[in-house]
Design a protein around this motif. Structure first.
Motif, short mmCIF file in Angstrom:
data_model
loop_
_atom_site.label_atom_id
_atom_site.label_comp_id
_atom_site.label_asym_id
_atom_site.label_seq_id
_atom_site.Cartn_x
_atom_site.Cartn_y
_atom_site.Cartn_z
N ASN A 140 0.70 -1.10 0.09
CA ASN A 140 -0.01 -0.08 0.10
C ASN A 140 0.92 1.14 -0.12
O ASN A 140 0.30 2.34 0.39
N MET A 141 1.97 1.11 -0.73
CA MET A 141 2.98 2.22 -0.95
C MET A 141 3.40 2.88 0.32
O MET A 141 3.78 3.86 0.54
N ASN A 142 3.52 1.86 1.44
CA ASN A 142 4.21 2.21 2.71
C ASN A 142 5.58 1.69 2.59
O ASN A 142 5.86 0.75 2.76
N VAL A 143 6.45 2.78 2.88
CA VAL A 143 7.93 2.61 2.62
C VAL A 143 8.34 1.68 3.60
O VAL A 143 9.21 0.88 3.51
N SER A 144 8.09 1.95 5.03
CA SER A 144 8.63 1.08 5.92
C SER A 144 8.33 -0.22 6.15
O SER A 144 8.92 -1.20 6.11
N LYS A 145 6.59 -0.48 5.67
CA LYS A 145 6.44 -1.95 5.46
C LYS A 145 7.32 -2.53 4.32
O LYS A 145 7.82 -3.86 4.72
N ALA A 146 7.32 -1.93 3.15
CA ALA A 146 7.97 -2.53 2.15
C ALA A 146 9.34 -3.04 2.32
O ALA A 146 9.99 -4.04 1.98
N ALA A 147 10.13 -1.87 3.11
CA ALA A 147 11.40 -2.07 3.59
C ALA A 147 11.74 -3.26 4.42
O ALA A 147 12.53 -4.11 4.24
N LYS A 148 10.83 -3.41 5.31
CA LYS A 148 10.92 -4.28 6.12
C LYS A 148 10.75 -5.85 5.49
O LYS A 148 11.61 -6.72 5.96
N GLU A 149 9.74 -5.73 4.57
CA GLU A 149 9.63 -7.09 4.08
C GLU A 149 10.98 -7.41 2.98
O GLU A 149 11.05 -8.68 2.65
N LEU A 150 11.43 -6.39 2.52
CA LEU A 150 12.75 -6.51 1.49
C LEU A 150 13.82 -6.68 2.28
O LEU A 150 14.89 -7.15 1.63
N PHE A 151 14.02 -6.63 3.67
CA PHE A 151 15.14 -6.79 4.28
C PHE A 151 16.01 -5.81 4.03
O PHE A 151 17.35 -6.01 3.87
N ILE A 152 15.73 -4.30 3.82
CA ILE A 152 16.56 -3.55 3.46
C ILE A 152 16.34 -2.20 4.22
O ILE A 152 15.18 -2.20 4.74
N HIS A 153 17.07 -0.98 4.26
CA HIS A 153 16.90 -0.14 5.05
C HIS A 153 15.99 0.87 4.13
O HIS A 153 15.87 0.79 3.26
N ARG A 154 15.10 1.57 5.16
CA ARG A 154 14.07 2.25 4.71
C ARG A 154 14.63 3.41 3.59
O ARG A 154 13.99 3.72 2.28
N ASN A 155 15.78 3.98 3.90
CA ASN A 155 16.35 5.06 3.14
C ASN A 155 16.94 4.40 1.81
O ASN A 155 16.93 4.99 0.63
N THR A 156 17.18 3.05 1.55
CA THR A 156 17.79 2.26 0.51
C THR A 156 16.61 2.27 -0.38
O THR A 156 16.46 2.69 -1.72
N LEU A 157 15.05 2.12 0.01
CA LEU A 157 14.19 1.70 -0.83
C LEU A 157 13.78 3.08 -1.24
O LEU A 157 13.41 3.19 -2.35
N ILE A 158 13.88 4.06 -0.45
CA ILE A 158 13.38 5.58 -0.91
C ILE A 158 14.48 5.89 -2.20
O ILE A 158 13.98 6.48 -3.14
N TYR A 159 15.68 5.52 -1.95
CA TYR A 159 16.76 5.82 -2.97
C TYR A 159 16.31 5.12 -4.50
O TYR A 159 16.47 5.80 -5.59
N ARG A 160 15.96 3.80 -4.05
CA ARG A 160 15.61 3.01 -5.47
C ARG A 160 14.38 3.60 -6.02
O ARG A 160 14.33 3.62 -7.52
N LEU A 161 13.19 4.04 -5.20
CA LEU A 161 12.25 4.42 -5.75
C LEU A 161 12.47 5.84 -6.60
O LEU A 161 11.76 6.22 -7.70
#
Length: 403
Positions: free
Chosen positions: A344-365
């Motif tokens: 649901n476009m929730n960065v924190s939940k998605a990062a946790k599921e991907l086992f990556i840091h929240r900032n890493t996911l933000i960078y990739r988006l």
């Protein structure tokens, strides 16, 4: 009576296994059609005519039999069907000794006869239903007169709402009947499976249930308008699960259950069938267990929707997404973006599921935003990209073609 010869011979074989006395079976004209002594087959047994006319048991002593042609000592009893004598069963031996068997064997044979006829009628009805569903579902156009004839014969209404439920059992039927340890006759096995379908989905007299071929069963379910359709579809998954549980008993483990949409007449049922066939073909690509597929299911519709992007839209998506598709980081960017959408476009939940840091996911988006010109913070942009990436196999093929 049609089939009497085969029945007479089967009767002789079956009864001979029960009692030790020789027996014979004659038709209403007195001709022996089954006998423990095969030399008597086809010969005239005149006393049988007497038994038919009297419709009662007649004893033949040794003295009485000696004065008659082709007659042996014993007892002759009439065989009744539909309230009238149509044959004679002869039990050969001392009349006093064999008379006690006469009425018991007579009842047994008549029950066999009723069962044989019942099976013949069942098989005929089954063949008629199979011909009917093949005719209406596999032909794009049908002859109205032929259609009306079928409906009248089967006592069903041509113009009422139905949906086509298709149950795909693959090669399970053939494997079961070819299995040397399988003890159920093929016709009985088919009936058992059809009974399971009817018990799961309803036994309304306006329903039609039959094998379309050895791999598929179709159930044309009557529904009372759109309200009836919605009510049934709310129950569809639980009913389908119940069916799959019953199939387990018959060693059928990988069946697919799918429904088409509502059709207003028998003549339009081919469309509902094609819809169920289409969703089965699509469902085979999905990792679903159990495979219960319906257009009423929002998750299924969402999975299917990207697959229905037309060619023109596909070319436009290819053109705009080519930089992303050809980026060396594309597999990782795709995985992370789809996980972000699922959560649901929730960065924190998605990062946790991907086992990556929240900032890493933000960078990739952000990287996706720069490559595509889309804004992954906007729901509508994410929806468009999500649909495109779910069908990236088709998009990539179009991209390669353009290059």
């Amino acid at each position: 009576m049609e089939g009497f010869v085969q029945f007479a011979q089967n009767t002789v074989k079956a009864v001979s296994e029960i009692i030790s006395f020789p027996i014979s079976v004659s038709n209403e004209k007195g001709y022996i059609l089954g006998d423990t002594d095969p030399t008597r087959f086809g010969t005239l047994h005149k006393p049988s005519i007497e038994v038919i006319n009297a419709n009662e048991v007649i004893l033949f002593t040794a003295e009485k039999a000696s004065r008659m042609e082709n007659v042996l000592p014993g007892v002759a009893v009439p065989l009744n069907f539909d309230g009238r004598p149509v044959g004679v069963l002869g039990i050969i031996g001392d009349p006093i000794e064999v008379e006690s068997y006469a009425h018991l064997v007579k009842k047994y044979v008549e029950m066999m006869w009723q069962e044989t006829l019942h099976l013949q009628v069942e098989n005929l009805e089954s063949m008629t239903l199979e011909s009917f569903v093949q005719y209406i579902l596999l032909n794009r156009s049908v002859n109205q007169e032929q259609l009306n004839h079928y409906c009248k014969l089967l006592h069903i209404k041509a113009n009422c709402n139905r949906i086509c439920i298709t149950i795909d059992i693959g090669d399970s039927f053939l494997k079961n009947v070819q299995n040397k340890h399988h003890t159920i006759a093929p016709n009985r096995f088919k009936k058992a499976l059809l009974d399971c379908v009817v018990r799961a989905f309803d036994n309304d007299p306006q329903n039609v249930c039959a094998f379309l071929n050895t791999e598929r069963i179709v159930f044309l379910k009557y529904v009372n308008g759109e309200d009836g359709y919605f009510q049934f579809m709310e129950e569809f998954r639980n009913r389908s699960l119940h069916l799959l549980e019953m199939f387990q008993v018959y060693n059928i483990h990988n069946a697919i259950v799918a429904s088409g949409n509502i059709a207003s007449s028998i003549e339009d049922m081919d469309q509902s069938y094609r819809e169920s066939d289409s969703i089965i073909n699509y469902g085979n690509k999905l990792d679903l267990t159990p495979k219960i597929l319906t257009y009423y299911d929002w998750d299924i519709l969402l999975e299917m929707l990207p697959n229905h992007i037309d060619a023109k839209m596909g070319r436009m998506l290819v053109q705009r997404l080519r930089p992303l598709l050809h980026n060396e980081a594309y597999p990782v960017l795709k995985r992370d973006f789809l996980t972000y959408c699922i959560n649901n476009m929730n960065v924190s939940k998605a990062a946790k599921e991907l086992f990556i840091h929240r900032n890493t996911l933000i960078y990739r988006l952000k990287k996706i935003d720069i490559i595509t010109g889309l804004d992954t913070g906007r729901f509508d942009h994410c929806t468009l990209l999500c649909f495109a990436l779910k069908e990236d196999g088709n998009v990539s093929q179009q991209s390669d073609y353009k290059n």
